[in-house]
Motif scaffolding. Sequence first.
Motif, short mmCIF file in Angstrom:
data_model
loop_
_atom_site.label_atom_id
_atom_site.label_comp_id
_atom_site.label_asym_id
_atom_site.label_seq_id
_atom_site.Cartn_x
_atom_site.Cartn_y
_atom_site.Cartn_z
N UNK A 1 0.64 -1.28 0.01
CA UNK A 1 0.22 0.07 -0.19
C UNK A 1 0.69 1.18 -0.20
N UNK A 2 0.87 1.61 -0.68
CA UNK A 2 1.82 2.95 -1.41
C UNK A 2 1.90 4.04 -0.87
N UNK A 3 0.31 4.52 -1.04
CA UNK A 3 0.29 5.68 0.28
C UNK A 3 0.17 6.19 0.83
N UNK A 4 0.03 4.65 1.94
CA UNK A 4 0.19 4.24 2.89
C UNK A 4 1.27 4.71 3.79
N UNK A 5 2.31 4.37 2.67
CA UNK A 5 3.74 4.26 3.33
C UNK A 5 3.86 5.50 2.83
N UNK A 6 4.47 6.29 1.74
CA UNK A 6 3.77 7.48 1.56
C UNK A 6 4.19 8.54 3.00
N UNK A 7 2.38 8.16 3.57
CA UNK A 7 2.74 9.70 4.82
C UNK A 7 3.30 8.90 5.87
N UNK A 8 4.06 7.59 6.07
CA UNK A 8 4.71 6.87 7.40
C UNK A 8 5.32 6.64 7.18
N UNK A 9 6.68 6.31 6.47
CA UNK A 9 7.86 6.37 5.66
C UNK A 9 8.96 7.43 5.92
N UNK A 10 10.54 7.40 6.05
CA UNK A 10 11.31 8.26 6.69
C UNK A 10 11.91 7.57 5.56
N UNK A 11 12.26 6.61 5.14
CA UNK A 11 13.26 5.42 3.99
C UNK A 11 12.40 4.52 3.67
N UNK A 12 12.81 4.91 2.36
CA UNK A 12 11.96 3.22 1.72
C UNK A 12 13.34 2.40 1.02
#
Lengths: 300, 303
Positions: free
Chosen positions: B190-201
């Motif tokens: 769920x990429x949109x969720x990661x965009x809001x959550x993550x600092x790094x990928x």
Amino acid sequence: MSRTTLMLRLVRAEFYKLRTTSTWWIFTLATLVSTTVMLIVDCVNANSLLKPFDQYVALEAHGHGGRPIPAEFLAHMRSEWELGHSAVTQATTIYTAGQLIGVLLACLLGIVLITSEFHQQTATTTFLLTPHRDRVVAGKLGTAVGMAFLSWLLSTIISVTTGAIFLHHLGYGTQLGNAGVLRAIALNLAAYAIWAVFGIGFGALIRSQLGATVSATVLYLIGATAAASVFELIYTYLIPKSWILAAQVVVPAVASTVMISPTKTFDQSPPQWVGAAILIGYGILAGVIGTQILRRRDIA
Amino acid sequence: MDDGRIVVSALTKHYRGVTAVDDLSFTVEPGRVTGFLGPNGAGKTTTLRMLLNLVMPTAGTATIGGRRYLDLPEPDRVVGAVLEASSAHKGRTGRNHLRACCLTTGLPLTRADEVLDLVGLGPAADRKVKGYSLGMKQRLGIAAAMLGDPQVLILDEPANGLDPEGIRWMRQLLQGLATNGRTVLVSSHLLSEMQALADDVVIVAAGRLVRQGAVADVLASMGGDHRVRVSTPETEKLTAALAGAGATVTADGPGSLVISGVTAAAVGDTALAAGVPLHHLSAESPDLEDVFLDLTHAKAAIR
């Protein structure tokens, strides 16, 4: 932290896991019911076997309608009666009444302890908390033996109390002072424990809960009979040496019978310790191979 | 625990005829939320399970704070993991499940009640797990992972089954933990969720590393195709003015233009200079979804 502390902790956790699911009371109930049923059967048998021969025949053949009993059948009855017409023998049988089903239950519990991790999909949690899988197996081994002890204790308390009252009431004495009787009760505990160890090894070896429980039950219940037929055939048609018949002790169910019975279970049966050694050997072998497989198994 | 860095080094896993993870290397830093991204079948779950000694690698190593998971003396105090929705016995209550975990690792039983409150599962604690919704099972899994108050948290698709409120709750929890200096590794598709959550990928596809870095850097490295969207009644006049400023302009419906090659400020200045009224002006950054699809486009998800 010492290894002992770690093991005790794991065993305690396993007991807690058992107590918080239905396995606990199903196992207790099965122990109670099987002990009670076998106890009734053994008491009824003892009641007639301990009577003088003519009364025994009258009791056993009362459904025969007053017709004369064929000589062949009478001879068979006499050998049965001679084998069982001993207060010590009957006390031994009654005080270990729970054994026939009890050791099977101990074995099944061992199997369930291991296989339910996969069946109930709790293996991920278990191996995350204890990544050394041999420790997990060791903890379950301790738990299975502990449960076998409790099961033996429960079964023995019921059998000995009821049996002692029964035998005393019939005038045969409790026989609880007899060393042979006491040894049989103690060996009965060994049988429970060894079958529990065997169950752990079997469960580690066969991943499927259904597969492992069904094959263990079949192996136990018909193993001895099947082994007797197979070894008889080998003896008759292939190798007519008497050690072939003695060799059927390699079948786990036969080994178990040999181990616990103070008298010969079949003409060529080897001493009790041979049965015990073979059963322990199987338990260790299954446990070691099973643990090795388990250590490499991917938990996905 | 002085260091919660996760180092994955040349990790490889072959299943019969399939390479699920292929020579994968990356690092995950403490104090940050790291998103582990990839399409389904990219090898994310297999990688996380190898990190936790649940799946045996064919080759390579994975360490947490410099040690393999197997070599951690008290793994639950170092790493908490949520791999599948709770992995609890269905016939056991949530509280008893957590207590069994406490007994296994030598924690006081009261710790179970503390984490139940932490994840908001208190009211359902004495119900059997079989009656839990997927979201409740996820919360139970997070509760179990938090028992040992670990330095490192690893979660495999934790947003599955959570409602929007639950997702927001989890985001705040994980970001709070990272702010406290913990390492948080979260896999997701769920990429949109990661965009809001993550600092790094860490982006993987077909078992291989595609890109690793800070979210902003990964976005920028994709060419930084920033675009500006405007609405104006005088589209032709503005188009002409912007063309003079070196921008690329495309019409996007009546009265609306999409401009690239210049900043939003430059667009506003040009419009003012040309005397063109603007009814709307917005800068659009490329979202992770686009980057992700570009990056993993060439790799087949199903092998």
